[in-house]
Design an enzyme around this catalytic site. Structure first.
Site, PDB file in Angstrom:
ATOM      1  N   THR A 151       0.927  -1.071   0.007  1.00  0.00           N
ATOM      2  CA  THR A 151      -0.075  -0.004   0.006  1.00  0.00           C
ATOM      3  C   THR A 151       1.009   1.284   0.002  1.00  0.00           C
ATOM      4  OG1 THR A 151      -1.773  -1.364   1.309  1.00  0.00           O
ATOM      5  CG2 THR A 151      -1.748   1.069   1.298  1.00  0.00           C
ATOM      6  N   THR A 187      -4.271   1.877  -2.065  1.00  0.00           N
ATOM      7  CA  THR A 187      -3.656   0.725  -2.486  1.00  0.00           C
ATOM      8  C   THR A 187      -4.257   0.059  -3.618  1.00  0.00           C
ATOM      9  OG1 THR A 187      -3.128  -1.579  -1.689  1.00  0.00           O
ATOM     10  CG2 THR A 187      -5.411  -0.549  -0.945  1.00  0.00           C
TER      11      THR A 187
END
Length: 596
Positions: free
Chosen positions: A392, A410
């Site tokens: 992420t 993400t």
């Protein structure tokens, strides 16, 4: 309402000019690893990629606010950090304006209408390998474009075209790859899909250090979005995405895209030792678990127990982690579908009851934990498990007026599903894997979640992303002042990393750069194991083993970065000089904190 009255609009060329000149104009640049934070008087941008930091700073200098800069950074990361920055994913943006008003912009992906609870199971009800992680069927309806456009239109000062100009520039003219970035593009997942292999790997003629990476298809897509963002969800681009997904066996339809909506939610709020915590509500589990952890620790004087990362401190913090993650496992999911016991979890009396079970010199085995009676509803009996991505990205921004943004977004796994949309040049997420695919089967991290996170049409999967803003508590005579902007990637370790970072500066006196770089520790209830980063003190690790912990110092919680996890991109405000202090996580070599 905008955060402030708009300034006159500048032409698109000014943004590009500002961007191209920004490296020479910066008053602060992080050129070497240092334990001292970057200092700036007016504004600060901290991201995982130096080009994205420069893009955000250029927008601020052009007259944009923190939200404009955040939109510029996020779109630029979709170009220069494709393993996590994205158009085909989703995330959360936490905003606090200079008057103290807060917004939590939820642009998390949603399950397509055709999604079903058992869609990743075979006839014997076993999970089909890779079906929820690789390829077309792994993708949820992306929310990034909608979320960034919502934030820009409601809270920005410039135009969307201005904010997207840096991303279009880097996609068109390219950016120079470092050795680490070139190596990242050799990812085997990308090689499995012809369009991805063509764009990111030159059909096997891999990029090398010093090469310029250009993405003309993505540049054209970004240009179309800048001109008409509705096209992504309700126009020709939506039809392209839906046709592509369905041709590959995916579930996303044009109707799914048209039905996507951003949620402007109320943040979770808590207090700790003179600070006010403003953080992520469900469908993120991060904020409430963070508040619960801090509530349990609120009566401890951590420095009296020992220094930062000493065994006595790690012990009591870990026991708070263990108990809060047990509640996370049982109760949390999409609040639009399942009631969440948020008030009960945030109750200081409940934290005190949990705290009373913490032994001063020994861990409580997770199998022996007993939830304090009388506070929480009965937990569901069936416990599905969902994957938590470690790939992420987070960034933090503060502008000259004191507006602050903490944004975490993400694709889920590295490069998402591996699938790049033909003709449009962006990767799709594998966010469906963040739902629980099967009841009662531990995932690769052993992370357990409750039935609230089962797959269902239109649901948003549970997340650990924890963008957080901290202020002073304020009083009748004094307004609360911005203190910290925090966040990190790291899957199930996100919440504990944010807690590590905050406690290090708030209680233990580390500066924001030292906190970003300090070795991390993590416990998530199950498996009953204390994970320590590889550079964690061996002596302290041995002391924790002697106390009774099962200690893992190889950090297998993050398979992509053995020995480390997370990427804290942090901002603090010096309480004496009121300067902004930027801390870029030195675990990543190409990020930067910069301000003016």
């Amino acid at each position: 309402m905008p955060l402030a009255s708009p300034r006159p609009k500048s032409c698109l060329a000014m943004t590009l000019c500002c961007l191209l000149l920004s490296r020479g104009m910066l008053l602060h640049a992080q050129t070497a690893i240092s334990e001292e934070p970057i200092r700036a008087k007016h504004a600060m941008v901290v991201t995982i990629h130096h080009d994205a930091t420069d893009a955000g700073l250029a927008i601020l200098k052009q007259g944009g606010n923190a939200i404009d800069a955040a939109v510029a950074v996020a779109f630029t990361l979709a170009v220069v950090y494709p393993q996590a920055g994205n158009l085909g994913g989703g995330g959360f943006m936490l905003i606090r304006n200079h008057n103290g008003k807060t917004h939590f912009i939820d642009y998390r992906e949603k399950a397509p209408a055709a999604a079903t609870r058992d869609m990743y199971l075979d006839e014997q009800k076993n999970v089909i390998p890779e079906l929820s992680t690789v390829g077309y069927k792994a993708s949820g309806v992306p929310g990034t474009v909608a979320g960034l456009v919502y934030a820009q239109s409601h809270f920005g000062k410039l135009t969307l075209q201005q904010d997207m100009a840096p991303a279009i520039h880097f996609a068109t003219d390219g950016y120079v790859l470092s050795a680490e970035e070139a190596q990242n593009l050799r990812n085997k997942l990308l090689s499995r899909f012809p369009t991805s292999a063509h764009i990111f790997q030159r059909d096997g003629e891999f990029y090398k250090e010093g090469d310029t990476f250009r993405q003309p298809l993505l540049a054209a897509t970004l240009t179309r979005i800048a001109a008409n963002p509705e096209e992504f969800y309700k126009g020709e681009m939506a039809k392209q995405i839906a046709s592509f997904e369905q041709a590959g066996g995916g579930l996303i339809t044009a109707a799914d895209l048209a039905a996507y909506e951003v949620k402007d939610r109320e943040p979770i709020k808590g207090t700790y030792h003179g600070y006010k915590i403003i953080t992520a509500p469900p469908p993120s589990s991060g904020g409430i678990v963070l508040v619960e952890i801090l509530n349990m620790l609120s009566t401890y004087d951590l420095p009296k127990l020992g220094a930062d990362r000493s065994a006595p401190q790690v012990h009591v913090i870990t026991e708070a982690f263990r108990r809060a993650y047990m509640d996370r496992a049982d109760y949390l999911g999409d609040p639009d579908f399942t009631p969440q016991p948020i008030k009960e979890m945030a109750n200081p009396a409940y934290a005190a009851a949990w705290r009373s079970s913490i032994q001063p010199n020994s861990p409580t085995p997770s199998k022996d934990l007993v939830r304090p009676a009388g506070f929480m509803p009965p937990p569901p009996q069936l416990q599905p498990v969902a994957h938590e991505s470690t790939q992420t990205t987070h960034f933090s921004i503060v502008d000259a007026d004191g507006n602050a943004v903490a944004n975490t977004f993400t694709l889920n796994n590295t490069f998402g599903s591996g699938v790049t949309v033909d003709g449009l040049g962006f990767l799709m997420n594998d966010e469906m894997d963040d739902f629980a695919s099967k009841m009662g089967v531990p995932n690769m991290y052993g992370l357990i979640q409750g039935p609230a996170n089962s797959i269902g049409p239109g649901k948003r999967p549970l997340s650990a992303m924890t963008p957080t803003i901290v202020t002073t508590k304020g009083s009748l005579f004094h307004h609360a002042r911005l203190a910290f902007v925090l966040g990190t990637p790291g899957g199930s370790t996100i919440i504990t990393t944010v807690a590590n970072d905050f406690l290090s500066v708030a209680d233990n006196g580390l500066n924001i750069q030292q906190a970003a770089d300090a070795p991390r520790f993590h416990h998530q209830y199950l498996p009953d194991r204390l994970d320590l980063e590889k550079k964690f003190s061996p002596q302290v690790a041995d002391q924790l083993k002697d106390m009774g912990y099962t200690v893992n110092r190889l950090a297998v919680a993050d398979e992509h970065n053995p020995g480390t996890w997370g990427d804290s991109e942090l901002i603090a405000v010096d309480p004496k000089t009121h300067e902004l202090l930027g801390g870029h996580d030195n675990r990543r070599n190409y990020g930067k904190a910069a301000g003016y």
